[in-house]
Design a protein around this motif. Structure first.
Motif, PDB file in Angstrom:
ATOM      1  N   LEU A 277       0.822  -1.203   0.000  1.00 56.78           N
ATOM      2  CA  LEU A 277       0.000   0.000   0.000  1.00 56.78           C
ATOM      3  C   LEU A 277       0.856   1.251   0.000  1.00 56.78           C
ATOM      4  CD1 LEU A 277      -2.685  -1.139   2.613  1.00 56.78           C
ATOM      5  CD2 LEU A 277      -2.919  -1.092   0.121  1.00 56.78           C
ATOM      6  N   ALA A 278       2.006   1.194   0.686  1.00 57.55           N
ATOM      7  CA  ALA A 278       2.886   2.355   0.759  1.00 57.55           C
ATOM      8  C   ALA A 278       3.568   2.654  -0.564  1.00 57.55           C
ATOM      9  CB  ALA A 278       3.949   2.143   1.843  1.00 57.55           C
ATOM     10  N   ASP A 279       3.584   1.693  -1.477  1.00 54.65           N
ATOM     11  CA  ASP A 279       4.227   1.909  -2.777  1.00 54.65           C
ATOM     12  C   ASP A 279       3.385   2.791  -3.697  1.00 54.65           C
ATOM     13  OD1 ASP A 279       6.353   0.300  -2.043  1.00 54.65           O
ATOM     14  OD2 ASP A 279       5.466  -1.519  -2.915  1.00 54.65           O
ATOM     15  N   ILE A 280       2.107   2.947  -3.392  1.00 56.42           N
ATOM     16  CA  ILE A 280       1.198   3.715  -4.250  1.00 56.42           C
ATOM     17  C   ILE A 280       1.036   5.115  -3.682  1.00 56.42           C
ATOM     18  CG2 ILE A 280      -1.083   3.820  -5.288  1.00 56.42           C
ATOM     19  CD1 ILE A 280      -1.324   0.814  -4.873  1.00 56.42           C
ATOM     20  N   ASP A 281       1.403   6.111  -4.454  1.00 57.50           N
ATOM     21  CA  ASP A 281       1.211   7.511  -4.062  1.00 57.50           C
ATOM     22  C   ASP A 281       0.017   8.044  -4.852  1.00 57.50           C
ATOM     23  OD1 ASP A 281       1.299  10.266  -3.650  1.00 57.50           O
ATOM     24  OD2 ASP A 281       3.473  10.282  -3.430  1.00 57.50           O
ATOM     25  N   SER A 322      -4.199  -6.477   8.492  1.00 57.84           N
ATOM     26  CA  SER A 322      -3.122  -5.566   8.870  1.00 57.84           C
ATOM     27  C   SER A 322      -1.913  -5.727   7.965  1.00 57.84           C
ATOM     28  CB  SER A 322      -2.711  -5.828  10.327  1.00 57.84           C
ATOM     29  OG  SER A 322      -2.269  -7.173  10.480  1.00 57.84           O
ATOM     30  N   ASN A 323      -1.960  -6.671   7.025  1.00 53.56           N
ATOM     31  CA  ASN A 323      -0.832  -6.898   6.128  1.00 53.56           C
ATOM     32  C   ASN A 323      -0.726  -5.753   5.124  1.00 53.56           C
ATOM     33  OD1 ASN A 323       0.733  -8.104   3.755  1.00 53.56           O
ATOM     34  ND2 ASN A 323       0.855  -9.755   5.256  1.00 53.56           N
ATOM     35  N   ARG A 334      -5.101 -16.435   6.326  1.00 59.13           N
ATOM     36  CA  ARG A 334      -5.307 -15.075   5.859  1.00 59.13           C
ATOM     37  C   ARG A 334      -4.245 -14.146   6.457  1.00 59.13           C
ATOM     38  NH1 ARG A 334     -11.937 -14.608   5.866  1.00 59.13           N
ATOM     39  NH2 ARG A 334     -12.305 -16.608   4.853  1.00 59.13           N
ATOM     40  N   ASP A 335      -4.418 -12.849   6.196  1.00 58.08           N
ATOM     41  CA  ASP A 335      -3.444 -11.840   6.631  1.00 58.08           C
ATOM     42  C   ASP A 335      -2.067 -12.106   6.041  1.00 58.08           C
ATOM     43  OD1 ASP A 335      -5.334 -10.474   8.195  1.00 58.08           O
ATOM     44  OD2 ASP A 335      -5.002 -11.833   9.874  1.00 58.08           O
ATOM     45  N   GLN A 336      -2.040 -12.693   4.850  1.00 58.20           N
ATOM     46  CA  GLN A 336      -0.784 -12.955   4.155  1.00 58.20           C
ATOM     47  C   GLN A 336      -0.918 -12.530   2.700  1.00 58.20           C
ATOM     48  OE1 GLN A 336       0.688 -16.948   4.548  1.00 58.20           O
ATOM     49  NE2 GLN A 336       0.315 -17.030   6.747  1.00 58.20           N
TER      50      GLN A 336
END
Length: 417
Positions: A277-281, A322-323, A334-336
């Motif tokens: 998610l942090a890779d998308i601005d 939270s992943n 899940r969460d993976q």
């Protein structure tokens, strides 16, 4: 303990009166955290109860439980199992539950980590893997493929003794290659074999071995640079591919977004799987790629169509987790994040739905290159977008540049035009 108490009285007694009893509640909680379905959790607990009964009969302590013990349970006990019903005898459930249990016990420090094989071939493979990683800088996938081939060769010659390259003969190498090609006689497999063996013998030469005769025994398959034609999808195929992600599919929005990432940005399957998610601005409309094949960081523009597909998936279909990965599993555990194989499966399943015979997800990158060329982009621009380190890698796409090819085409001999 609610899940455990819901077990039938017989398997519950096996479990709670065994050496696994202190870990039963933790095991159930682990499955719950992974958001496994209730019936799956019950089956896995019943499987562990079956294992617990066998351990009690064998007098096996928890600290001696490992993969070999599980294989003995599955291979020797299960085919002749006469445990009273109800008992879980489904091999897949038993194997999965046992390995979940081993992972949990290792995380808690109850049982030791698996020891690395100490035989000569295993030691040689570890040293070669270290060389490929630290000296050559090869990726894990490339190293794994080469190690499998080298392992087969070494086990064939040195299974019962130390690895002594001086005892390896050119006829051994030729026969090994011939046997491997008999199993899968494709040009790509021949190229993979020759490349892996040459690389290994080069490593042995660095170690001081004389390998000239061995490398001379390796025949490379005929391969002319730029001889093949990139298999790209037509515009009609692209439209049908995107339209194939219908609501009846398990995760249509995720699949549509994955294909958009490959078609619009030319992302490789490994790069799609690693997106976070942090890779998308979203403000600047860019995507930052880290840990790429070329071992560098790249910033790509986020096209509107791709951004809408990603936003639609993130808002309406992505499981709560939270992943930080963009694409995550919808089924337990899940969460993976989903892996590269899952990305490939999404694309290949879409091919099959519309009747395409393509077997490579790379066709989507080829399609992007074709589109760029047809809209007037240069080969240099294609190389930049696809992030090729060398322009020579992109030269093959000149074959897809139909407008420019038409301009330089000569008339057929004897024709009027």
């Amino acid at each position: 303990m609610n899940t455990i108490t819901s077990l039938h009285a017989t398997p519950k007694t096996w479990l709670l009166n065994s050496v696994l009893a202190p870990y039963a509640e933790t095991f159930a909680a682990r499955l719950e955290r992974g958001r496994y379905a209730a019936n799956t959790t019950t089956r896995y607990l019943g499987s562990i109860a079956h294992l617990a009964r066998w351990m009690t009969q064998c007098g096996l302590s928890v600290r001696r439980l490992d993969e070999r013990a599980v294989e003995q349970f599955l291979a020797k006990h299960l085919p002749r199992c006469d445990c009273p019903t109800p008992v879980v005898r489904v091999y897949r459930d038993l194997r999965a539950a046992c390995h979940h249990l081993i992972d949990m016990l290792r995380e808690q420090g109850i049982i030791a980590e698996p020891t690395s094989p100490s035989d000569p071939v295993a030691g040689e493979l570890r040293r070669y893997d270290k060389h490929m990683r630290d000296v050559r800088g090869l990726s894990a996938g490339t190293r794994s493929g080469r190690l499998r081939i080298v392992q087969r060769l070494l086990l064939r010659k040195f299974a019962d003794g130390p690895v002594m390259i001086a005892k390896l003969r050119s006829d051994d190498v030729r026969q090994f290659i011939a046997d491997q090609l008999e199993l899968r006689g494709t040009t790509s497999n021949a190229a993979t074999l020759s490349s892996a063996l040459r690389a290994y013998f080069h490593y042995r030469a660095i170690c001081g071995d004389r390998v000239d005769g061995l490398t001379g025994a390796i025949s490379s398959p005929a391969h002319w640079s730029l001889a093949s034609l990139p298999r790209a999808l037509s515009d009609a195929d692209v439209d049908r591919l995107l339209a194939s992600f219908t609501p009846e599919l398990p995760s249509p929005k995720r699949g549509y977004a994955i294909v958009r990432c490959a078609l619009d940005m030319g992302l490789r399957c490994s790069e799609i799987a690693k997106l976070t998610l942090a890779d998308i601005d979203w403000r600047t409309g860019t995507v930052t790629l880290k840990r790429t094949k070329s071992r560098r960081q790249d910033i790509l523009p986020l096209l509107a169509s791709t951004g809408r597909a990603l936003a639609d998936y993130l808002r309406h279909e992505r499981p709560t987790t939270s992943n930080p990965a963009v694409f995550v599993r919808r089924l337990a555990p899940r969460d993976q994040p989903i892996g590269v194989d899952a990305i490939r499966r999404v694309v290949l399943d879409a091919y099959r739905r519309i009747g395409l015979t393509h077997s490579r997800t790379h066709a989507l990158r080829h399609t992007m290159a074709r589109r760029l060329l047809e809209h007037g982009s240069s080969l240099k621009e294609v190389a930049d977008v696809l992030r090729h380190r060398s322009l020579n890698t992109s030269l093959i796409y000149a074959k897809l540049d139909n407008p420019r090819l038409v301009a330089v085409a000569l008339p057929w001999p004897g024709s009027s035009s």
